[in-house]
Design an enzyme around this catalytic site. Sequence first.
Site, PDB file in Angstrom:
ATOM      1  N   ASP A  28      50.983  63.727 -56.026  1.00 47.81           N
ATOM      2  CA  ASP A  28      50.965  62.151 -56.615  1.00 47.81           C
ATOM      3  C   ASP A  28      51.542  61.300 -57.188  1.00 47.81           C
ATOM      4  O   ASP A  28      53.036  61.695 -57.550  1.00 47.81           O
ATOM      5  CB  ASP A  28      49.589  62.270 -57.948  1.00 47.81           C
ATOM      6  CG  ASP A  28      48.622  62.576 -57.598  1.00 47.81           C
ATOM      7  OD1 ASP A  28      47.991  62.385 -55.788  1.00 47.81           O
ATOM      8  OD2 ASP A  28      47.504  62.855 -58.477  1.00 47.81           O
ATOM      9  N   HIS A 175      51.659  67.054 -58.419  1.00 47.43           N
ATOM     10  CA  HIS A 175      52.717  65.358 -58.187  1.00 47.43           C
ATOM     11  C   HIS A 175      53.945  65.286 -57.260  1.00 47.43           C
ATOM     12  O   HIS A 175      54.992  66.651 -58.383  1.00 47.43           O
ATOM     13  CB  HIS A 175      53.153  65.256 -59.673  1.00 47.43           C
ATOM     14  CG  HIS A 175      51.717  64.804 -60.513  1.00 47.43           C
ATOM     15  ND1 HIS A 175      51.192  66.175 -60.403  1.00 47.43           N
ATOM     16  CD2 HIS A 175      50.937  64.374 -60.355  1.00 47.43           C
ATOM     17  CE1 HIS A 175      49.161  65.689 -60.698  1.00 47.43           C
ATOM     18  NE2 HIS A 175      50.131  64.610 -61.159  1.00 47.43           N
TER      19      HIS A 175
HETATM   20 ZN    ZN Z   1      49.307  59.894 -60.332  1.00 47.69          ZN
END
Ligand code: ZN
Length: 205
Positions: A28, A175
Amino acid sequence: MVIFKNLTQRFFPYGVFRKGKAVYLTFDDGPIPEVTPRLLEILDRYGVKATFFMVGENIDKHPEVFEQVFKAGHSIGNHTYNHLKGWDYSLQDYIDNVTKCQERLEEKGVKYERPLFRPPYGKATLAQRKALHQKGYEIVFWDVLTQDYNPTKTPAFMLRRIQRQTRPGSIINFHDSLKSNERMLEVIPQVIEWLQKEGYELAAL
Ligand SMILES: [Zn+2]
């Protein structure tokens, strides 16, 4: 765990936490030049396809990094245009922000029958999830949270957690962000090698 899953599905309808038999690496908050290209190199070295939930404004800031991800054949999903926490926004404002990100993706050629969406922080209201579901989005959560954004969590911690929690169908949350950066890049090869040794198929959503 079946009970947990049923409860989760009941309180978080309109979302997927696990899927099929493969294991899915998801990233992400990118694309950003400091992290994403280095991650792509690692994935390429192992021949692994992953899924990137991108923030629209990062796509606009770093179109060349977006292109690298897209050309490498990874799946790309929507993570809102401004990384909004759904609970803090009205239904209309939230949907508009998701739509803005989706328009960027589609202009650039990302088109799926069911576009992929992941709410930032995993937080979207029931009404927001329902509206996006009705618009045809597949809302993707995760069942393994690595906490790679947390500076107190070492790569060894992340690997152990993944080894304990992963099962067929697991969706693992990482992430490609400045917060995760070095620790995430350090653990990814170890994660891929462990998953492959265990016989998991690694797939993009
Ligand atoms: Zn995020």
